[in-house]
Design an enzyme around this catalytic site. Sequence first.
Site, short mmCIF file in Angstrom:
data_model
loop_
_atom_site.label_atom_id
_atom_site.label_comp_id
_atom_site.label_asym_id
_atom_site.label_seq_id
_atom_site.Cartn_x
_atom_site.Cartn_y
_atom_site.Cartn_z
N ASP A 49 0.82 -1.20 0.00
CA ASP A 49 0.00 0.00 0.00
C ASP A 49 0.86 1.26 0.00
O ASP A 49 0.35 2.38 -0.09
CB ASP A 49 -1.00 0.01 1.15
CG ASP A 49 -0.36 -0.08 2.53
OD1 ASP A 49 0.89 -0.12 2.61
OD2 ASP A 49 -1.11 -0.10 3.52
N SER A 50 2.18 1.08 0.04
CA SER A 50 3.10 2.20 -0.19
C SER A 50 2.87 2.84 -1.54
O SER A 50 3.31 3.97 -1.77
CB SER A 50 4.55 1.72 -0.08
OG SER A 50 4.76 0.55 -0.87
N ASP A 88 -1.02 -6.23 -0.21
CA ASP A 88 -1.41 -5.57 1.05
C ASP A 88 -2.92 -5.41 1.13
O ASP A 88 -3.58 -5.06 0.15
CB ASP A 88 -0.79 -4.17 1.12
CG ASP A 88 0.38 -4.10 2.08
OD1 ASP A 88 0.46 -4.94 3.00
OD2 ASP A 88 1.21 -3.20 1.92
N GLU A 120 -1.31 -5.45 8.69
CA GLU A 120 -0.54 -4.88 9.80
C GLU A 120 -1.24 -5.18 11.11
O GLU A 120 -2.46 -5.22 11.19
CB GLU A 120 -0.39 -3.36 9.62
CG GLU A 120 0.39 -2.97 8.38
CD GLU A 120 0.51 -1.45 8.24
OE1 GLU A 120 0.21 -0.74 9.23
OE2 GLU A 120 0.92 -0.98 7.17
N GLU A 187 9.26 -3.87 10.69
CA GLU A 187 9.62 -2.57 10.13
C GLU A 187 10.02 -1.59 11.22
O GLU A 187 9.43 -1.56 12.31
CB GLU A 187 8.45 -1.98 9.33
CG GLU A 187 8.78 -0.62 8.73
CD GLU A 187 7.74 -0.09 7.77
OE1 GLU A 187 7.92 1.04 7.27
OE2 GLU A 187 6.74 -0.81 7.51
#
Length: 276
Positions: A49-50, A88, A120, A187
């Site tokens: 999703d970056s 994602d 996440e 991360e």
Amino acid sequence: MSVHATKRRLAPADIQALKGERPIVSLTAYTTPIAKLLDPHVDFMLVGDSLGMVLYGLESTVGVTMDMMIAHGQAVMRGSNRACVVVDMPFGAYQESKELAFRSAARILKETGCSAVKLEGGAEMAETVAFLTSRGIPVLGHVGLMPQLINTTGGYRSLGRSEKEVEKIRRDAKAIDDAGAFAIVIEGTVEPVAREITGQVRAPTIGIGASPACDGQVLVVDDVLGVFTDFKPRFVKHFANLAPLMSEAFAAYAQEVRDRSFPGPEHTFQVKKPTA
């Protein structure tokens, strides 16, 4: 036998089996041309999703939608046939309930053909991860710095500098591992903590701003190429510096259009003269 010797697409189980065998290689991918270039070199591609920040100019990943993720997941699948592809799940697609998470994940797998999804979250998402994996949906976990929570955490910063943070990351990683994630992204976590967790969990860890001791590494492909230049986190290495080259190419094109040297005769279609 190396997993690279097989002709089939790598599966989450193949990634999981690499723990302790060799480092796992991953990069993000968002488009078909980049996927084609990455496919021979990586074990899995992450449609992250970056893309919201890298491709769409959003300030964070929070504004990314399911439709965006699915469209780019489809593009990456069209450009690859060997690497495992993970997509994602965007913010809001899974946090409400494990049932919503299943519906979102099933839609992503059905519409893209990818092999797994990533979400996440730590202990609070363990039940959801277990719900998905027990129903045939492989999950890549993500602990430590979680960009989708940026509005509550107050910014991008490395974690694990206090005992409270360390304990939370340890607890999160163990919970996601016990829930059945095939791998876990760590991360923005200080090196000793990421190293310790890697040695404690069964799943391979994939570091980004974490530790060289992680079982694998992932970076944003535009960072690796030196194309995304808005900011450069400490953990990023530009393996190429394409932004200046691209700028030069655009400038050369603009100049040739303005002075009418492009297109030349070799770039146009001419009417053939009739033969006698």
